[in-house]
Design a protein around this motif. Sequence first.
Motif, short mmCIF file in Angstrom:
data_model
loop_
_atom_site.label_atom_id
_atom_site.label_comp_id
_atom_site.label_asym_id
_atom_site.label_seq_id
_atom_site.Cartn_x
_atom_site.Cartn_y
_atom_site.Cartn_z
N GLY A 7 6.48 9.96 -38.26
CA GLY A 7 5.07 9.90 -38.72
C GLY A 7 4.10 9.41 -37.86
O GLY A 7 2.86 8.94 -38.25
N LEU A 8 4.20 9.56 -36.45
CA LEU A 8 3.22 9.28 -35.51
C LEU A 8 1.88 10.04 -35.61
O LEU A 8 2.32 11.42 -35.76
N HIS A 9 0.62 9.68 -35.70
CA HIS A 9 -0.14 10.61 -35.58
C HIS A 9 -0.32 11.52 -34.23
O HIS A 9 0.36 10.88 -33.10
N ASP A 10 -0.72 12.66 -34.28
CA ASP A 10 -1.07 13.22 -32.93
C ASP A 10 -2.67 13.48 -33.06
O ASP A 10 -3.41 12.84 -33.77
N ALA A 11 -3.17 14.25 -32.06
CA ALA A 11 -4.51 14.42 -31.91
C ALA A 11 -4.92 15.91 -32.14
O ALA A 11 -6.15 16.38 -31.64
N THR A 12 -4.15 16.63 -32.98
CA THR A 12 -4.49 18.09 -33.19
C THR A 12 -5.74 18.23 -34.07
O THR A 12 -6.53 19.36 -33.99
N HIS A 13 -6.24 17.38 -34.84
CA HIS A 13 -7.37 17.43 -35.43
C HIS A 13 -8.51 17.18 -34.91
O HIS A 13 -9.49 17.72 -35.16
N VAL A 14 -8.26 16.72 -33.37
CA VAL A 14 -9.57 16.72 -32.61
C VAL A 14 -9.63 17.64 -31.42
O VAL A 14 -10.65 18.12 -31.33
N PHE A 15 -8.38 18.11 -30.94
CA PHE A 15 -8.30 18.93 -29.85
C PHE A 15 -7.93 20.39 -30.22
O PHE A 15 -7.72 21.01 -29.58
N GLY A 16 -7.62 20.48 -31.58
CA GLY A 16 -6.96 21.82 -32.13
C GLY A 16 -5.34 21.86 -31.86
O GLY A 16 -4.72 20.93 -31.20
N MET A 17 -4.81 22.73 -32.68
CA MET A 17 -3.29 22.73 -32.77
C MET A 17 -2.69 22.80 -31.37
O MET A 17 -1.57 22.16 -30.94
N LEU A 69 -13.98 24.63 -19.04
CA LEU A 69 -14.17 23.54 -19.84
C LEU A 69 -15.25 23.85 -20.88
O LEU A 69 -15.06 23.36 -21.94
N ALA A 70 -16.08 24.59 -20.71
CA ALA A 70 -17.02 24.89 -21.55
C ALA A 70 -16.64 25.37 -22.89
O ALA A 70 -16.60 25.22 -23.96
N LYS A 71 -15.26 26.41 -22.63
CA LYS A 71 -14.61 27.08 -23.71
C LYS A 71 -13.88 25.89 -24.43
O LYS A 71 -13.56 25.87 -25.64
N ILE A 72 -13.07 25.03 -23.73
CA ILE A 72 -12.05 24.25 -24.56
C ILE A 72 -12.92 23.08 -25.07
O ILE A 72 -12.33 22.58 -26.14
N MET A 73 -14.11 22.88 -24.78
CA MET A 73 -14.94 21.55 -25.44
C MET A 73 -15.47 21.93 -26.60
O MET A 73 -15.80 20.99 -27.47
N ALA A 74 -15.63 23.29 -26.70
CA ALA A 74 -16.47 23.58 -28.27
C ALA A 74 -15.74 22.89 -29.31
O ALA A 74 -16.37 22.35 -30.21
N PHE A 75 -14.48 23.13 -29.44
CA PHE A 75 -13.67 22.57 -30.80
C PHE A 75 -13.83 20.91 -31.06
O PHE A 75 -14.37 20.46 -31.82
#
Length: 308
Positions: free
Chosen positions: A74-84, A215-221
Amino acid sequence: MPIPLLIDTDMGVDDAVAIALALASPELDLRALVSTGGNVPLEQATKNIARLLHAIRPGHWPVVGRGLDQQGPGLHDATHVFGMDGLGDCGIPESGEVEVRGYRDAYGEFLSGSGELNIVAIGPLTTLAAVLRDDKTARKRIKHIYIMGGALWCKGNIRGVAEFNFYRDPAAAAAVLTSGLPISLVPLDVTKFVTLDESNLAHFAASETRAGEFLAKIMAFPMQHSSEAGKGRFIVHDALAVGAMIWPDLFVRTQMTVEVATAGEHPGQSRPTLAHGGPQVDVLTAINAVDFLENMLERLCEEKEFVT
Ligand code: RIB
Ligand code: CA
Protein backbone atom coordinates in the motif's frame (compact mmCIF):
# COMPACT_ATOMS: atom_id res chain seq x y z
CA MET A 1 39.07 17.32 -13.55
CA PRO A 2 35.31 16.53 -13.83
CA ILE A 3 33.87 14.88 -10.71
CA PRO A 4 32.97 11.16 -11.28
CA LEU A 5 29.30 10.58 -10.45
CA LEU A 6 26.72 7.79 -10.09
CA ILE A 7 23.06 8.85 -9.82
CA ASP A 8 20.60 6.49 -8.08
CA THR A 9 17.13 7.54 -9.21
CA ASP A 10 13.42 6.65 -9.15
CA MET A 11 13.05 8.45 -12.50
CA GLY A 12 10.23 10.92 -12.13
CA VAL A 13 10.27 14.24 -13.96
CA ASP A 14 12.42 16.11 -11.43
CA ASP A 15 14.88 13.19 -11.53
CA ALA A 16 15.07 13.74 -15.31
CA VAL A 17 15.84 17.44 -14.76
CA ALA A 18 18.63 16.46 -12.34
CA ILE A 19 20.15 13.96 -14.78
CA ALA A 20 19.90 16.40 -17.71
CA LEU A 21 21.68 19.00 -15.55
CA ALA A 22 24.45 16.51 -14.73
CA LEU A 23 24.86 15.59 -18.42
CA ALA A 24 25.04 19.28 -19.41
CA SER A 25 27.63 20.18 -16.75
CA PRO A 26 31.34 20.04 -17.62
CA GLU A 27 32.13 19.94 -13.88
CA LEU A 28 30.62 16.44 -13.68
CA ASP A 29 31.40 13.05 -15.28
CA LEU A 30 28.18 11.01 -15.09
CA ARG A 31 29.48 7.45 -15.27
CA ALA A 32 26.50 5.42 -14.04
CA LEU A 33 22.74 5.58 -13.56
CA VAL A 34 20.95 3.06 -11.30
CA SER A 35 17.17 2.75 -10.99
CA THR A 36 15.27 2.35 -7.72
CA GLY A 37 11.49 1.95 -7.39
CA GLY A 38 9.60 4.91 -5.98
CA ASN A 39 7.85 7.49 -8.16
CA VAL A 40 7.07 4.59 -10.48
CA PRO A 41 7.69 0.83 -10.11
CA LEU A 42 11.27 -0.35 -10.61
CA GLU A 43 10.82 -1.64 -14.17
CA GLN A 44 9.31 1.63 -15.31
CA ALA A 45 12.08 3.62 -13.58
CA THR A 46 14.64 1.45 -15.40
CA LYS A 47 12.90 1.98 -18.76
CA ASN A 48 12.80 5.73 -18.08
CA ILE A 49 16.57 5.90 -17.76
CA ALA A 50 16.87 4.41 -21.26
CA ARG A 51 14.16 6.75 -22.62
CA LEU A 52 15.94 9.80 -21.21
CA LEU A 53 19.36 8.79 -22.52
CA HIS A 54 17.92 7.97 -25.96
CA ALA A 55 16.29 11.40 -26.06
CA ILE A 56 19.15 13.61 -24.87
CA ARG A 57 22.35 11.59 -25.08
CA PRO A 58 21.89 9.03 -27.88
CA GLY A 59 24.74 6.59 -28.25
CA HIS A 60 26.85 7.96 -25.39
CA TRP A 61 25.31 6.50 -22.30
CA PRO A 62 26.79 5.75 -18.91
CA VAL A 63 26.59 2.34 -17.26
CA VAL A 64 22.93 1.60 -16.44
CA GLY A 65 21.88 -0.64 -13.54
CA ARG A 66 18.58 -2.03 -12.31
CA GLY A 67 18.24 -1.53 -8.55
CA LEU A 68 15.62 -2.51 -6.01
CA ASP A 69 12.01 -1.65 -5.20
CA GLN A 70 10.31 -1.36 -1.85
CA GLN A 71 8.08 -4.23 -0.75
CA GLY A 72 5.80 -2.49 1.75
CA PRO A 73 2.06 -3.01 1.07
CA GLY A 74 0.00 0.00 0.00
CA LEU A 75 2.90 2.44 -0.46
CA HIS A 76 1.95 5.58 -2.37
CA ASP A 77 3.78 6.12 -5.64
CA ALA A 78 3.93 9.46 -7.50
CA THR A 79 2.10 8.61 -10.74
CA HIS A 80 -0.55 11.19 -9.85
CA VAL A 81 2.17 13.84 -10.07
CA PHE A 82 4.42 12.54 -12.87
CA GLY A 83 1.94 10.48 -14.94
CA MET A 84 1.59 6.70 -15.11
CA ASP A 85 4.92 6.36 -16.95
CA GLY A 86 6.73 8.78 -14.61
CA LEU A 87 7.78 11.08 -17.46
CA GLY A 88 4.61 13.06 -18.01
CA ASP A 89 2.67 10.50 -20.14
CA CYS A 90 3.70 12.43 -23.27
CA GLY A 91 4.82 9.60 -25.51
CA ILE A 92 8.59 9.71 -25.00
CA PRO A 93 9.83 6.80 -27.14
CA GLU A 94 11.09 3.62 -25.51
CA SER A 95 14.66 2.55 -26.19
CA GLY A 96 15.88 -1.03 -26.31
CA GLU A 97 19.44 -0.05 -27.14
CA VAL A 98 20.68 0.61 -23.62
CA GLU A 99 22.27 -2.41 -21.90
CA VAL A 100 20.92 -2.76 -18.34
CA ARG A 101 23.00 -4.56 -15.72
CA GLY A 102 22.32 -5.60 -12.14
CA TYR A 103 22.86 -2.85 -9.56
CA ARG A 104 25.72 -4.71 -7.87
CA ASP A 105 27.58 -4.80 -11.18
CA ALA A 106 26.80 -1.14 -11.97
CA TYR A 107 27.80 0.11 -8.50
CA GLY A 108 30.78 -2.26 -8.45
CA GLU A 109 32.13 -0.97 -11.76
CA PHE A 110 31.62 2.64 -10.70
CA LEU A 111 33.27 2.13 -7.31
CA SER A 112 36.28 0.44 -8.88
CA GLY A 113 36.80 3.47 -11.11
CA SER A 114 39.35 6.25 -10.79
CA GLY A 115 38.96 9.66 -9.16
CA GLU A 116 36.88 11.01 -6.28
CA LEU A 117 33.71 8.89 -6.57
CA ASN A 118 30.49 10.75 -5.72
CA ILE A 119 26.97 9.36 -5.49
CA VAL A 120 23.76 11.39 -5.86
CA ALA A 121 20.66 9.62 -4.49
CA ILE A 122 17.40 11.20 -5.65
CA GLY A 123 14.87 8.47 -4.88
CA PRO A 124 14.25 6.09 -1.99
CA LEU A 125 17.57 4.83 -0.55
CA THR A 126 16.70 1.13 -0.91
CA THR A 127 19.40 0.23 -3.43
CA LEU A 128 22.14 2.41 -1.93
CA ALA A 129 21.48 0.96 1.55
CA ALA A 130 21.79 -2.55 0.10
CA VAL A 131 25.12 -1.69 -1.52
CA LEU A 132 26.50 -0.23 1.73
CA ARG A 133 25.27 -3.30 3.64
CA ASP A 134 26.62 -5.92 1.25
CA ASP A 135 29.77 -4.41 -0.23
CA LYS A 136 32.08 -3.82 2.71
CA THR A 137 34.72 -2.17 0.56
CA ALA A 138 32.28 0.39 -0.90
CA ARG A 139 32.53 2.74 2.07
CA LYS A 140 36.24 3.23 1.61
CA ARG A 141 35.84 4.18 -2.03
CA ILE A 142 33.00 6.69 -1.77
CA LYS A 143 34.17 10.31 -1.57
CA HIS A 144 30.76 11.92 -0.92
CA ILE A 145 27.02 11.17 -1.10
CA TYR A 146 24.41 13.84 -1.93
CA ILE A 147 20.85 12.89 -0.95
CA MET A 148 17.58 14.59 -1.84
CA GLY A 149 15.28 13.62 1.02
CA GLY A 150 13.69 14.45 4.34
CA ALA A 151 11.65 17.35 5.68
CA LEU A 152 13.35 18.62 8.82
CA TRP A 153 11.42 21.72 9.82
CA CYS A 154 8.83 22.11 7.04
CA LYS A 155 5.72 20.03 6.25
CA GLY A 156 6.40 16.76 4.48
CA ASN A 157 4.81 15.93 1.13
CA ILE A 158 3.38 12.64 2.40
CA ARG A 159 0.43 13.36 4.71
CA GLY A 160 2.15 16.61 5.66
CA VAL A 161 4.64 14.71 7.81
CA ALA A 162 7.21 12.63 5.88
CA GLU A 163 9.09 13.36 2.67
CA PHE A 164 8.41 10.88 -0.16
CA ASN A 165 11.89 9.32 -0.58
CA PHE A 166 12.27 8.67 3.15
CA TYR A 167 8.62 7.56 3.45
CA ARG A 168 9.10 4.87 0.79
CA ASP A 169 11.94 3.22 2.73
CA PRO A 170 12.50 4.66 6.23
CA ALA A 171 14.87 1.88 7.29
CA ALA A 172 17.11 2.46 4.27
CA ALA A 173 17.12 6.22 4.93
CA ALA A 174 18.02 5.68 8.61
CA ALA A 175 20.78 3.20 7.69
CA VAL A 176 22.41 5.52 5.14
CA LEU A 177 22.16 8.65 7.32
CA THR A 178 23.81 6.84 10.25
CA SER A 179 26.48 5.15 8.11
CA GLY A 180 29.09 7.70 9.09
CA LEU A 181 29.86 8.35 5.41
CA PRO A 182 30.35 11.94 4.18
CA ILE A 183 26.79 12.95 3.29
CA SER A 184 25.13 16.19 2.17
CA LEU A 185 21.36 16.12 2.69
CA VAL A 186 19.12 18.34 0.53
CA PRO A 187 15.70 18.33 2.28
CA LEU A 188 12.31 19.68 1.22
CA ASP A 189 13.09 22.67 3.47
CA VAL A 190 15.40 23.87 0.69
CA THR A 191 14.08 22.23 -2.50
CA LYS A 192 10.61 23.73 -2.14
CA PHE A 193 12.02 27.17 -3.04
CA VAL A 194 13.09 26.22 -6.57
CA THR A 195 10.08 26.04 -8.90
CA LEU A 196 9.63 26.28 -12.66
CA ASP A 197 6.65 27.86 -14.40
CA GLU A 198 5.16 27.91 -17.90
CA SER A 199 7.51 30.67 -19.03
CA ASN A 200 10.47 28.46 -18.18
CA LEU A 201 8.93 25.62 -20.17
CA ALA A 202 8.49 27.94 -23.16
CA HIS A 203 12.18 28.86 -22.83
CA PHE A 204 13.13 25.16 -22.75
CA ALA A 205 10.96 24.43 -25.81
CA ALA A 206 12.55 27.30 -27.77
CA SER A 207 16.11 26.34 -26.77
CA GLU A 208 16.59 23.95 -29.71
CA THR A 209 18.67 21.65 -27.52
CA ARG A 210 17.82 18.00 -26.96
CA ALA A 211 17.60 18.53 -23.21
CA GLY A 212 15.47 21.68 -23.47
CA GLU A 213 12.94 20.13 -25.84
CA PHE A 214 12.75 16.87 -23.83
CA LEU A 215 12.25 18.69 -20.51
CA ALA A 216 9.60 21.02 -21.95
CA LYS A 217 7.62 17.94 -23.03
CA ILE A 218 7.82 15.94 -19.82
CA MET A 219 7.22 18.87 -17.44
CA ALA A 220 3.83 19.80 -18.86
CA PHE A 221 2.01 17.05 -16.90
CA PRO A 222 3.45 17.79 -13.41
CA MET A 223 3.06 21.51 -14.08
CA GLN A 224 -0.69 20.88 -14.21
CA HIS A 225 -0.98 18.04 -11.68
CA SER A 226 1.54 18.72 -8.92
CA SER A 227 -0.16 20.58 -6.09
CA GLU A 228 3.05 21.16 -4.07
CA ALA A 229 3.79 24.59 -5.52
CA GLY A 230 0.37 25.53 -6.82
CA LYS A 231 -1.13 25.39 -10.31
CA GLY A 232 1.29 26.04 -13.13
CA ARG A 233 4.39 25.64 -10.99
CA PHE A 234 6.65 22.61 -10.50
CA ILE A 235 9.32 22.03 -7.85
CA VAL A 236 12.52 20.51 -9.25
CA HIS A 237 13.51 18.84 -5.97
CA ASP A 238 16.17 16.47 -7.35
CA ALA A 239 18.00 19.06 -9.45
CA LEU A 240 19.22 20.64 -6.21
CA ALA A 241 21.13 17.50 -5.24
CA VAL A 242 23.14 17.78 -8.47
CA GLY A 243 23.28 21.58 -8.25
CA ALA A 244 24.79 21.34 -4.76
CA MET A 245 27.84 19.70 -6.40
CA ILE A 246 28.14 22.30 -9.15
CA TRP A 247 27.27 25.52 -7.24
CA PRO A 248 27.97 24.80 -3.54
CA ASP A 249 28.28 28.51 -2.70
CA LEU A 250 24.57 29.00 -3.40
CA PHE A 251 23.68 27.03 -0.27
CA VAL A 252 23.91 27.54 3.51
CA ARG A 253 24.74 24.33 5.36
CA THR A 254 25.21 23.05 8.88
CA GLN A 255 26.32 19.77 10.47
CA MET A 256 23.75 17.85 12.46
CA THR A 257 22.46 14.39 13.32
CA VAL A 258 19.24 13.49 11.53
CA GLU A 259 16.87 10.81 12.86
CA VAL A 260 14.37 9.01 10.62
CA ALA A 261 11.35 7.32 12.22
CA THR A 262 11.28 3.66 11.12
CA ALA A 263 8.13 2.74 13.05
CA GLY A 264 5.26 4.39 14.93
CA GLU A 265 2.64 6.76 13.60
CA HIS A 266 4.75 8.51 10.97
CA PRO A 267 7.37 6.21 9.43
CA GLY A 268 9.80 8.22 7.31
CA GLN A 269 9.45 11.39 9.37
CA SER A 270 12.87 13.01 9.74
CA ARG A 271 14.02 15.34 12.45
CA PRO A 272 17.37 16.85 13.50
CA THR A 273 18.38 15.64 16.94
CA LEU A 274 20.43 17.31 19.63
CA ALA A 275 21.67 13.90 20.70
CA HIS A 276 25.44 14.21 20.97
CA GLY A 277 27.81 11.73 19.42
CA GLY A 278 25.60 10.46 16.59
CA PRO A 279 26.98 10.43 13.03
CA GLN A 280 26.57 13.94 11.65
CA VAL A 281 25.61 14.88 8.10
CA ASP A 282 25.95 18.16 6.23
CA VAL A 283 22.39 19.52 5.99
CA LEU A 284 21.67 22.21 3.41
CA THR A 285 19.38 24.65 5.20
CA ALA A 286 19.03 27.60 2.80
CA ILE A 287 19.53 28.41 -0.88
CA ASN A 288 19.95 31.40 -3.15
CA ALA A 289 17.02 30.17 -5.25
CA VAL A 290 17.08 33.03 -7.78
CA ASP A 291 20.71 32.46 -8.77
CA PHE A 292 20.26 28.67 -8.70
CA LEU A 293 17.32 28.84 -11.09
CA GLU A 294 19.17 31.23 -13.40
CA ASN A 295 22.25 28.98 -13.45
CA MET A 296 20.19 25.84 -14.06
CA LEU A 297 18.11 27.32 -16.88
CA GLU A 298 21.21 28.68 -18.58
CA ARG A 299 23.04 25.35 -18.24
CA LEU A 300 20.12 23.32 -19.61
CA CYS A 301 18.92 25.65 -22.35
CA GLU A 302 22.35 26.46 -23.72
CA GLU A 303 23.61 22.92 -23.41
CA LYS A 304 26.35 22.37 -25.94
CA GLU A 305 25.55 19.43 -28.18
CA PHE A 306 27.48 16.37 -26.96
CA VAL A 307 30.74 16.26 -28.81
CA THR A 308 31.73 12.71 -29.74
O1 RIB B 1 10.01 14.43 -2.15
C1 RIB B 1 10.58 14.67 -3.41
C2 RIB B 1 11.23 13.43 -3.93
O2 RIB B 1 10.26 12.42 -4.14
C3 RIB B 1 11.89 13.63 -5.32
O3 RIB B 1 13.00 12.78 -5.41
C4 RIB B 1 10.82 13.20 -6.28
O4 RIB B 1 11.37 12.69 -7.50
C5 RIB B 1 10.19 12.08 -5.52
O5 RIB B 1 10.99 10.92 -5.74
CA1 CA C 1 13.24 11.32 -7.30
